[in-house]
Scaffold this motif. Structure first.
Motif, PDB file in Angstrom:
ATOM      1  N   THR A 173       0.662   6.672   3.725  1.00 32.19           N
ATOM      2  CA  THR A 173      -0.286   7.499   2.977  1.00 32.19           C
ATOM      3  C   THR A 173      -0.606   6.864   1.626  1.00 32.19           C
ATOM      4  O   THR A 173      -1.769   6.829   1.204  1.00 32.19           O
ATOM      5  CB  THR A 173       0.283   8.915   2.774  1.00 32.19           C
ATOM      6  OG1 THR A 173       0.510   9.520   4.045  1.00 32.19           O
ATOM      7  CG2 THR A 173      -0.680   9.781   1.980  1.00 32.19           C
ATOM      8  N   ASP A 174       0.414   6.362   0.943  1.00 29.41           N
ATOM      9  CA  ASP A 174       0.174   5.707  -0.346  1.00 29.41           C
ATOM     10  C   ASP A 174      -0.718   4.480  -0.183  1.00 29.41           C
ATOM     11  O   ASP A 174      -1.575   4.203  -1.037  1.00 29.41           O
ATOM     12  CB  ASP A 174       1.503   5.304  -0.985  1.00 29.41           C
ATOM     13  CG  ASP A 174       2.256   6.498  -1.570  1.00 29.41           C
ATOM     14  OD1 ASP A 174       1.664   7.597  -1.648  1.00 29.41           O
ATOM     15  OD2 ASP A 174       3.440   6.334  -1.923  1.00 29.41           O
ATOM     16  N   TYR A 175      -0.526   3.737   0.898  1.00 34.44           N
ATOM     17  CA  TYR A 175      -1.370   2.566   1.145  1.00 34.44           C
ATOM     18  C   TYR A 175      -2.814   3.006   1.389  1.00 34.44           C
ATOM     19  O   TYR A 175      -3.754   2.400   0.854  1.00 34.44           O
ATOM     20  CB  TYR A 175      -0.848   1.792   2.345  1.00 34.44           C
ATOM     21  CG  TYR A 175      -1.670   0.571   2.687  1.00 34.44           C
ATOM     22  CD1 TYR A 175      -1.510  -0.616   1.978  1.00 34.44           C
ATOM     23  CD2 TYR A 175      -2.608   0.604   3.718  1.00 34.44           C
ATOM     24  CE1 TYR A 175      -2.264  -1.743   2.284  1.00 34.44           C
ATOM     25  CE2 TYR A 175      -3.368  -0.515   4.029  1.00 34.44           C
ATOM     26  CZ  TYR A 175      -3.188  -1.686   3.308  1.00 34.44           C
ATOM     27  OH  TYR A 175      -3.950  -2.792   3.615  1.00 34.44           O
ATOM     28  N   ALA A 176      -2.993   4.063   2.177  1.00 39.33           N
ATOM     29  CA  ALA A 176      -4.351   4.567   2.442  1.00 39.33           C
ATOM     30  C   ALA A 176      -5.016   5.021   1.150  1.00 39.33           C
ATOM     31  O   ALA A 176      -6.218   4.803   0.946  1.00 39.33           O
ATOM     32  CB  ALA A 176      -4.290   5.714   3.447  1.00 39.33           C
ATOM     33  N   LYS A 177      -4.244   5.620   0.264  1.00 43.75           N
ATOM     34  CA  LYS A 177      -4.798   6.042  -1.030  1.00 43.75           C
ATOM     35  C   LYS A 177      -5.256   4.836  -1.842  1.00 43.75           C
ATOM     36  O   LYS A 177      -6.261   4.906  -2.563  1.00 43.75           O
ATOM     37  CB  LYS A 177      -3.750   6.822  -1.825  1.00 43.75           C
ATOM     38  CG  LYS A 177      -3.438   8.200  -1.286  1.00 43.75           C
ATOM     39  CD  LYS A 177      -2.345   8.864  -2.115  1.00 43.75           C
ATOM     40  CE  LYS A 177      -1.949  10.217  -1.545  1.00 43.75           C
ATOM     41  NZ  LYS A 177      -0.850  10.844  -2.313  1.00 43.75           N
ATOM     42  N   LYS A 236      -8.969   8.747   6.303  1.00 45.14           N
ATOM     43  CA  LYS A 236      -8.962   7.317   6.612  1.00 45.14           C
ATOM     44  C   LYS A 236      -7.991   7.006   7.755  1.00 45.14           C
ATOM     45  O   LYS A 236      -8.300   6.219   8.653  1.00 45.14           O
ATOM     46  CB  LYS A 236      -8.578   6.509   5.371  1.00 45.14           C
ATOM     47  CG  LYS A 236      -9.740   6.239   4.422  1.00 45.14           C
ATOM     48  CD  LYS A 236      -9.392   5.169   3.416  1.00 45.14           C
ATOM     49  CE  LYS A 236     -10.583   4.876   2.508  1.00 45.14           C
ATOM     50  NZ  LYS A 236     -11.710   4.284   3.251  1.00 45.14           N
ATOM     51  N   LEU A 237      -6.822   7.623   7.714  1.00 48.99           N
ATOM     52  CA  LEU A 237      -5.826   7.369   8.749  1.00 48.99           C
ATOM     53  C   LEU A 237      -6.274   7.902  10.101  1.00 48.99           C
ATOM     54  O   LEU A 237      -5.981   7.306  11.141  1.00 48.99           O
ATOM     55  CB  LEU A 237      -4.493   8.001   8.346  1.00 48.99           C
ATOM     56  CG  LEU A 237      -3.792   7.323   7.165  1.00 48.99           C
ATOM     57  CD1 LEU A 237      -2.629   8.170   6.666  1.00 48.99           C
ATOM     58  CD2 LEU A 237      -3.307   5.932   7.556  1.00 48.99           C
ATOM     59  N   GLU A 270     -15.833   7.150  -3.680  1.00 49.96           N
ATOM     60  CA  GLU A 270     -15.417   8.034  -2.592  1.00 49.96           C
ATOM     61  C   GLU A 270     -14.789   9.310  -3.145  1.00 49.96           C
ATOM     62  O   GLU A 270     -15.082  10.420  -2.679  1.00 49.96           O
ATOM     63  CB  GLU A 270     -14.410   7.323  -1.689  1.00 49.96           C
ATOM     64  CG  GLU A 270     -14.994   6.297  -0.752  1.00 49.96           C
ATOM     65  CD  GLU A 270     -13.910   5.639   0.082  1.00 49.96           C
ATOM     66  OE1 GLU A 270     -13.821   5.948   1.285  1.00 49.96           O
ATOM     67  OE2 GLU A 270     -13.148   4.823  -0.459  1.00 49.96           O
ATOM     68  N   LYS A 271     -13.912   9.146  -4.113  1.00 48.13           N
ATOM     69  CA  LYS A 271     -13.207  10.297  -4.662  1.00 48.13           C
ATOM     70  C   LYS A 271     -14.155  11.220  -5.427  1.00 48.13           C
ATOM     71  O   LYS A 271     -14.078  12.449  -5.307  1.00 48.13           O
ATOM     72  CB  LYS A 271     -12.063   9.820  -5.566  1.00 48.13           C
ATOM     73  CG  LYS A 271     -10.927   9.166  -4.782  1.00 48.13           C
ATOM     74  CD  LYS A 271      -9.766   8.744  -5.660  1.00 48.13           C
ATOM     75  CE  LYS A 271      -9.995   7.422  -6.315  1.00 48.13           C
ATOM     76  NZ  LYS A 271      -8.776   6.890  -6.965  1.00 48.13           N
ATOM     77  N   GLU A 272     -15.067  10.635  -6.193  1.00 54.71           N
ATOM     78  CA  GLU A 272     -16.020  11.449  -6.956  1.00 54.71           C
ATOM     79  C   GLU A 272     -16.989  12.175  -6.033  1.00 54.71           C
ATOM     80  O   GLU A 272     -17.344  13.328  -6.270  1.00 54.71           O
ATOM     81  CB  GLU A 272     -16.768  10.562  -7.952  1.00 54.71           C
ATOM     82  CG  GLU A 272     -15.888  10.091  -9.105  1.00 54.71           C
ATOM     83  CD  GLU A 272     -16.514   8.964  -9.899  1.00 54.71           C
ATOM     84  OE1 GLU A 272     -17.688   8.616  -9.614  1.00 54.71           O
ATOM     85  OE2 GLU A 272     -15.830   8.421 -10.800  1.00 54.71           O
ATOM     86  N   ILE A 316      -4.716   1.149  10.049  1.00 53.66           N
ATOM     87  CA  ILE A 316      -4.205   1.226   8.681  1.00 53.66           C
ATOM     88  C   ILE A 316      -2.696   1.427   8.668  1.00 53.66           C
ATOM     89  O   ILE A 316      -1.982   0.853   7.853  1.00 53.66           O
ATOM     90  CB  ILE A 316      -4.914   2.358   7.906  1.00 53.66           C
ATOM     91  CG1 ILE A 316      -6.383   1.999   7.685  1.00 53.66           C
ATOM     92  CG2 ILE A 316      -4.238   2.607   6.561  1.00 53.66           C
ATOM     93  CD1 ILE A 316      -7.195   3.090   7.028  1.00 53.66           C
ATOM     94  N   GLN A 317      -2.204   2.220   9.607  1.00 53.41           N
ATOM     95  CA  GLN A 317      -0.770   2.495   9.641  1.00 53.41           C
ATOM     96  C   GLN A 317       0.032   1.220   9.884  1.00 53.41           C
ATOM     97  O   GLN A 317       1.068   0.997   9.245  1.00 53.41           O
ATOM     98  CB  GLN A 317      -0.466   3.520  10.735  1.00 53.41           C
ATOM     99  CG  GLN A 317       1.000   3.911  10.789  1.00 53.41           C
ATOM    100  CD  GLN A 317       1.233   5.124  11.661  1.00 53.41           C
ATOM    101  OE1 GLN A 317       0.303   5.768  12.103  1.00 53.41           O
ATOM    102  NE2 GLN A 317       2.484   5.440  11.911  1.00 53.41           N
TER     103      GLN A 317
END
Length: 334
Positions: free
Chosen positions: A127-131, A286-287, A138-140, A293-294
């Motif tokens: 999860t930290d990697y995906a972040k 994303k995951l 994207e976040k905004e 990604i995993q």
């Protein structure tokens, strides 16, 4: 005991034979013996055992050891909660399926807890990697489109009473009856002077949500993730109302038919206050969208900590393992 655990046990025995200052039996070539026989039969050396083990079992055990060492160093503050979560899950599974089932698949309950513990830490790393892959845009954008203030909502639920063994005609009849009942409640609200007080009285009288009916149908202050996904349509409808308004048409969810009243709302949280939740939501997206990604996350983590597999055979196995995992993940994405 499953195959992996058998190998770990054998490896532990080998270590016992070679440690603690004890005299270690040796073979004619000078190598350490793991198993000896009567005179005239050559024993089994530690090297021979290792070479045999690595053909089928070593990689899985090695990756487990590698990730445990790295993750326990990476997340020292999360180890207790990861272990506690693993133990709670194991206890729940033991109560549901029995200890024998767990032992059959994992060798022991402790082995199962260790597996869950490592999985919890791996999930955090993934999860930290995906972040880390998220852009500010994207976040905004997510903040503008998907972040809302809480809304305080009351509801009246009318269930259909439909069962699987009913005919299509019977199901349609039940659904129509429930919808007519819901519409009649809306009519009563339309004719009421005090809408909120009347809504609460009608909830106590008609709602089939036993958890809220005696409290005027109150769901409290809700937002994305407050309730189960069964309420998504209800929450969306509430956001389209103004404070003090009620739904003038029936809202359909998996649970049945609803009438809702939006009592109040709070302001949208600031971007900074919402950022942690935004990153969690986007990382999960994303995951779900990209299963590679995993695999990449854990592979990159191992490289970051300088993992260097010195055995050339196992190193090749690892490279093939990562390549196959990514290929399978891409196939699942397609």
């Amino acid at each position: 005991m499953n195959k992996t655990k058998k190998i770990i046990a054998i490896g532990a025995c080998a270590l016992l034979l070679t440690g603690c200052g004890k005299t270690v039996p040796t073979l004619s070539d000078g190598s350490q013996a793991v198993v000896n026989f009567n005179e005239g039969t050559e024993g089994i050396s530690a090297n021979e055992l290792y070479e045999k083990m690595k053909e089928s079992y070593a990689l899985d055990s090695l990756i487990t050891l590698i990730d445990t060492k790295i993750l326990e160093q990476k997340y020292p503050d999360d180890l207790e909660s990861a272990r506690e979560s693993a133990e709670n899950t194991a206890n729940s599974m033991k109560e549901t399926y029995g200890e024998e089932q767990i032992t059959y698949y994992y060798g022991s309950v402790d082995n199962y807890i260790d597996t869950l513990y490592l999985s919890n830490l791996r999930n955090k790393a993934v999860t930290d990697y995906a972040k880390s892959l998220l852009s500010d845009d994207e976040k905004e954008s997510y903040y503008e489109k998907n972040v809302y203030g809480d809304v305080t909502v009351d509801h009246i639920l009318i269930t259909t009473g439909v069962t699987d063994d009913m005919t299509d005609e019977e199901k349609t009849e039940k659904e129509n009856e429930a919808k007519e009942k819901a519409n009649s409640i809306i009519e009563e609200l339309n004719n009421a002077d005090d809408k909120l007080a009347t809504f609460k009285d009608l909830a106590a009288q008609y709602s089939e949500d036993d958890a809220t009916k005696d409290n005027g149908g109150s769901l409290g202050a809700i937002n994305t993730g407050t309730l189960s996904s069964e309420y998504d349509e209800l929450l969306e409808a509430a956001r389209n109302l103004k404070d003090g308004e009620y739904s003038t048409s029936v809202i359909t969810t998996e649970l049945g038919y609803h009438i809702i009243y939006r009592e109040s709302s709070s302001e949208k949280p600031s971007y900074e206050d919402a950022l942690a939740d935004i990153e969690e939501a986007l990382a999960e997206e994303k995951l779900n969208e990209d299963a590679t990604i995993q695999i990449t996350a854990l592979d990159e983590m191992r490289k970051e900590y300088g993992m260097d597999i010195t055995d050339t055979d196992i190193k090749e196995q690892y490279s093939n393992y990562i390549a196959n995992q990514i290929a399978n993940a891409r196939s699942n994405n397609a």
